[in-house]
Design a protein around this motif. Sequence first.
Motif, short mmCIF file in Angstrom:
data_model
loop_
_atom_site.label_atom_id
_atom_site.label_comp_id
_atom_site.label_asym_id
_atom_site.label_seq_id
_atom_site.Cartn_x
_atom_site.Cartn_y
_atom_site.Cartn_z
N MET A 269 3.98 4.32 -4.68
CA MET A 269 3.69 4.27 -3.41
C MET A 269 4.32 3.46 -2.60
N ILE A 270 4.97 3.86 -1.72
CA ILE A 270 5.68 2.97 -0.37
C ILE A 270 5.00 3.14 0.82
N GLY A 271 4.16 1.85 1.23
CA GLY A 271 3.59 2.02 2.47
C GLY A 271 4.08 1.03 3.61
N VAL A 272 4.12 1.46 4.55
CA VAL A 272 4.65 0.93 5.76
C VAL A 272 3.68 0.37 6.87
N SER A 273 3.70 -0.77 7.03
CA SER A 273 2.58 -1.53 7.89
C SER A 273 1.07 -1.28 7.48
N LEU A 274 0.43 -0.38 8.17
CA LEU A 274 -1.01 -0.16 7.68
C LEU A 274 -0.99 0.73 6.18
N GLY A 275 0.02 1.52 6.28
CA GLY A 275 0.34 2.28 5.07
C GLY A 275 0.53 1.55 3.94
N ALA A 276 0.64 0.42 3.86
CA ALA A 276 0.96 -0.50 2.54
C ALA A 276 -0.48 -1.02 2.39
N HIS A 277 -1.55 -1.02 3.32
CA HIS A 277 -2.76 -1.28 2.85
C HIS A 277 -3.57 0.12 2.42
N ILE A 278 -3.25 1.13 2.98
CA ILE A 278 -3.60 2.35 2.26
C ILE A 278 -3.25 2.53 0.72
N ALA A 279 -2.08 1.99 0.58
CA ALA A 279 -1.50 2.23 -0.91
C ALA A 279 -2.09 1.18 -1.74
N GLY A 280 -2.57 0.08 -1.18
CA GLY A 280 -3.34 -0.76 -1.90
C GLY A 280 -4.85 -0.39 -2.23
N PHE A 281 -5.41 0.36 -1.28
CA PHE A 281 -6.68 0.75 -1.48
C PHE A 281 -6.65 2.00 -2.52
N VAL A 282 -5.91 2.79 -2.65
CA VAL A 282 -5.45 4.02 -3.61
C VAL A 282 -5.35 3.11 -5.02
N GLY A 283 -4.73 2.03 -5.02
CA GLY A 283 -4.35 1.31 -6.41
C GLY A 283 -5.85 0.80 -6.77
N GLN A 284 -6.69 0.24 -5.77
CA GLN A 284 -7.79 -0.36 -6.57
C GLN A 284 -8.80 0.90 -6.78
#
Length: 446
Positions: free
Chosen positions: A150-165
Amino acid sequence: MLRFFVFICLVRLVSSDTDEECHTFTKLSFHSAIVGTSLKVRLLLYTGKNFTCAKELHSPFPVSFNTTKKTTFIIHGYRPTGSQPVWLSELVKGLLYVGDMNVIVVDWNRGATNLIYSIASSHTWGVAEILKETIDKMLASGASLDNIYMIGVSLGAHIAGFVGQMYEGKLGRITGLDPAGPLFNGKPPQERLDHTDARFVDVIHSDTDALGFKETLGNIDFYPNGGLDQPGCPQTIFGGLQYFKCDHQRSVFLYLSSLKKDCDITAYPCESYRDYLNGKCISCGDDQSMPCPILGYYADQWKNYSVLKDPPVTKAFFDTADEEPFCIYHYFVDIMTWNKNIRRGYITIKLTDQDGNTTESKISHEPATFQKYQRVSLLARFTQDVDRVKGISLVFSTGSAILPKYKLRIIWMKLRPITRPERPQMCRYDIVLMENREMAFQPILC
């Protein structure tokens, strides 16, 4: 670079011969941002067979979607005007150029487009839940979490983190491109991207004093130019919209540069940007088989993170040029002086190649202290790579606009290539520098 553009031209020829319906990123107007948008997520699939013509991904999955291949999700961030990110198409093509994979653009423009940032931010968990539903179906079709990137930009980075969790950190990799800072700075790990959210998490921080996240978030956190003002970006509000977004977006363009392979952007593990500038960290250990980390797509090759169960957390610093390909070439300038009194000042060094081309480095972040018979090692950073150094010039300055003018008496100086350590070291002996006066000379092999 030439291969990259030839590839894009061929891609356009291939896509022009297809008759299938092409889906594009949701384009909204500024009016949509004013009235606000509710969340709707579309997944746009690109593969080796449809480079530029996306299919909207639904279940059951299309035949062209081979779930056993590596799948890279691109997740954009806040969209205050509703437009498509300017870097999106180039990032899709770049990823398909470097590897046989599926690329899925997570289009949540309906939800990200809103003049009120906090409303867009509140949709991040909803996007993550939808992505989990899709990944669950992929896993049922033969996919592996190790192959999810997952490559997340700005807010997208935190979205990727939530999926990872949601997958207890078992995703293969997450790259955060200047993760959003507002409403996330100071939050606990479960409310933002964290290094435990995937097997490997790398982050590029390019706007830590405004729109980006300040602290470390990944297994390795890259700080270009200290993570603050990026060269080539407007320094005043007169730069228009670029003043607000240029630093923030630079993380994406640095990542894109790694896909084109014009040059490798090397970073140096260090405790602080100041220590890096002072040349205290221009080494990655005594083991020559373990190179310094490379920014961007190939960052996970450093220390073979794929086989580590508990990767360490590392800060890495580097400088960039103000335009693509952004690479900087490092040298140490070693100087020993024989002045009776201590001299404090700045050194500017210029290199000239066989064809007369020059590149210059001003070592001016803080004054160097020159004492009799003590070696001073200064880190010089050049925007051009000089293969064969024919000439060197030095300028010494105390930074004072008033008299007196001082001399710097140099017993010897040495130029040591750091980025290209296989190249010869260059020396010169017995030089007297008059303040603010350029001294040019031909170096000799040390």
